[in-house]
Scaffold this active site. Structure first.
Site, PDB file in Angstrom:
ATOM      1  N   ARG A  47       0.851  -1.183   0.000  1.00  0.00           N
ATOM      2  CA  ARG A  47       0.000   0.000   0.000  1.00  0.00           C
ATOM      3  C   ARG A  47       0.889   1.237   0.000  1.00  0.00           C
ATOM      4  NH1 ARG A  47       2.351   2.120   3.596  1.00  0.00           N
ATOM      5  NH2 ARG A  47       0.816   3.764   3.600  1.00  0.00           N
ATOM      6  N   GLN A 199      -1.886   3.162   9.942  1.00  0.00           N
ATOM      7  CA  GLN A 199      -0.593   3.148   9.229  1.00  0.00           C
ATOM      8  C   GLN A 199       0.460   3.966   9.976  1.00  0.00           C
ATOM      9  OE1 GLN A 199      -3.565   3.673   7.798  1.00  0.00           O
ATOM     10  NE2 GLN A 199      -3.642   2.997   5.682  1.00  0.00           N
ATOM     11  N   ASP A 240      -1.815  10.877  -2.398  1.00  0.00           N
ATOM     12  CA  ASP A 240      -2.211   9.801  -3.319  1.00  0.00           C
ATOM     13  C   ASP A 240      -2.545  10.334  -4.703  1.00  0.00           C
ATOM     14  OD1 ASP A 240      -2.882   8.801  -0.448  1.00  0.00           O
ATOM     15  OD2 ASP A 240      -2.555   7.066  -1.733  1.00  0.00           O
ATOM     16  N   ASN A 250      -5.091  12.611   0.282  1.00  0.00           N
ATOM     17  CA  ASN A 250      -4.209  11.763   1.097  1.00  0.00           C
ATOM     18  C   ASN A 250      -5.088  11.042   2.109  1.00  0.00           C
ATOM     19  OD1 ASN A 250      -1.505  10.836   1.774  1.00  0.00           O
ATOM     20  ND2 ASN A 250      -1.692  12.011   3.655  1.00  0.00           N
TER      21      ASN A 250
HETATM   22  O1  MRU Z   1      -4.484   3.443   2.157  1.00  0.00           O
HETATM   23  P1  MRU Z   1      -3.003   3.598   2.043  1.00  0.00           P
HETATM   24  O2  MRU Z   1      -2.256   3.077   3.218  1.00  0.00           O
HETATM   25  O3  MRU Z   1      -2.470   3.072   0.720  1.00  0.00           O
HETATM   26  O4  MRU Z   1      -2.790   5.177   2.022  1.00  0.00           O
HETATM   27  C1  MRU Z   1      -1.499   5.689   1.929  1.00  0.00           C
HETATM   28  C2  MRU Z   1      -1.431   7.163   2.028  1.00  0.00           C
HETATM   29  O5  MRU Z   1      -2.417   7.847   2.144  1.00  0.00           O
HETATM   30  C3  MRU Z   1      -0.067   7.776   1.872  1.00  0.00           C
HETATM   31  O6  MRU Z   1       0.044   8.925   2.650  1.00  0.00           O
HETATM   32  C4  MRU Z   1       0.146   8.135   0.407  1.00  0.00           C
HETATM   33  O7  MRU Z   1      -0.089   7.030  -0.400  1.00  0.00           O
HETATM   34  C5  MRU Z   1       1.494   8.667   0.153  1.00  0.00           C
HETATM   35  S1  MRU Z   1       2.694   7.368   0.146  1.00  0.00           S
HETATM   36  C6  MRU Z   1       4.210   8.030  -0.195  1.00  0.00           C
END
Ligand code: MRU
Length: 345
Positions: A47, A199, A240, A250
């Site tokens: 992810r 996360q 994202d 994000n």
């Molecule tokens: O749902 P996730 O864990 O994939 O979300 C990740 C994020 O929102 C991160 O902040 C984003 O992808 C930036 S990663 C360098």
């Protein structure tokens, strides 16, 4: 300082660090088919926007080597089916779509026999991965340039995980943290827990510990209090998808963090590679926001923490308006949200 490689190509398989099991267990999963890769992205074994892009690029290669057609048109049609399957996994991070598109272009540009296409896609996946590592190191180094001159060593707050685990290995927001730590400009990191998937507490805190960086975990609702007490010098988060006007999607909770940062005069930065900027979309209102299983909210481990009969809403991302973002830290330097046209490829 140890980098972390969430996706590696080893012995004819893509090896993923299983991010659903960190920090309790460090384990890897071998991916040998495009379907396994689609499931790994959907279930968040891998992810984070750039890491999803790298994984999808390898997924396209795995898909290409599964195709038995030997005529060009049906081969490319079958590869498009692989792309469709991978695109269905997660809608918000644009790096997924960007990497798949790059692979389709690479396949189209491969001349001669279709048997040459899988090798070309493997090379392209490896190039995307190597580029991301260099890109994030550049983002980290540009990030150091925006640190306030006072105090000499800053306290930086981040949300979710935009670290090595979320990229090819260095991180965007955590890239800034790594570079600042290396330069002696970082006192400590505050990591938001980042409900519901955590996360921040599970991944960012783990990465900081691996790198020897002092980290304090807070629950998401403590950030305003910390800013009011003057405990945070700046906020740096990943993204994202960033739209042409500088709005940034994000992890859910980022928008609220930007609002409280502004209320407390704490500078709020987004760190992301140019591949995360979607110049096709004018504003953040056009970004598709993933909604995930409500179980992520009502269940912790095996335990239900909410009464039966309750409704849930579980958007995985939100959009921070450009007006709340002081700068976007890219591999080409730091830009105000309204200057992004300067980095348009
Ligand atoms: O749902 P996730 O864990 O994939 O979300 C990740 C994020 O929102 C991160 O902040 C984003 O992808 C930036 S990663 C360098």
């Amino acid at each position: 300082m140890r980098e972390i490689y969430p996706v590696t190509w080893q012995n004819n398989a893509v090896v993923l660090i299983d991010q659903t099991r960190l920090p309790e267990t460090y384990t890897t999963v071998n991916i040998t088919t495009s379907e396994q890769m689609a499931v790994a992205i959907k279930t968040m074994i891998v992810r984070g926007a750039p890491a999803i892009g790298v994984a999808a690029a390898y997924g396209m290669y795995l898909g290409a080597r599964e195709i038995t057609e030997r005529d060009r048109t049906p081969f490319l049609a079958a590869l498009e089916d692989v792309a469709i399957r991978l695109r269905q996994t997660r809608p918000t991070a644009v790096n997924l779509f960007w990497a798949i598109e790059r692979q389709l272009q690479a396949a189209n540009q491969t001349e001669g026999d279709v048997t040459a296409i899988p090798a070309r896609l493997l090379e392209t996946a490896q190039a995307i991965q190597a580029d991301d590592l260099r890109t994030c190191q550049a983002i980290g180094d540009h990030g150091v340039s925006i640190l306030p001159s006072e105090p000499q060593a800053v306290t930086l707050l981040t949300h979710c995980n935009a670290g090595g685990l979320a990229t090819a290995g260095y991180g965007t927001a955590v890239g800034v943290i790594r570079s600042a730590w290396r330069e002696g400009r970082l006192k400590q990191v505050f990591a938001d827990e980042t409900r519901p998937r955590c996360q921040g507490s599970k991944l960012t805190a783990w990465e900081c510990v691996q790198a020897g960086i002092p980290v304090t975990v807070i629950t998401d609702n403590m950030a305003a209090h910390c800013m009011q007490r003057g405990l945070v010098d700046l906020v740096v988060v990943g993204a994202d998808r960033i739209t042409a006007n500088g709005d940034a999607a994000n992890k859910i909770g980022t928008y609220g963090l930007a609002v409280i940062a502004q209320a407390h005069n704490v500078p709020f930065y987004v760190a992301a590679p140019v591949s995360t900027i979607d110049f096709k979309l004018a504003t953040g209102a056009e970004i598709p926001i993933e909604e995930r299983d409500p179980q992520e909210i009502y269940q912790v481990g095996e335990t239900r923490i909410c009464a039966e009969g309750v409704n849930f809403y579980n958007p995985a991302f939100d959009v921070t308006p450009a007006a709340l973002i002081k700068g976007i830290i890219t591999e080409h330097g730091v830009f105000a949200p309204d200057q992004l046209a300067q980095v348009k490829p």
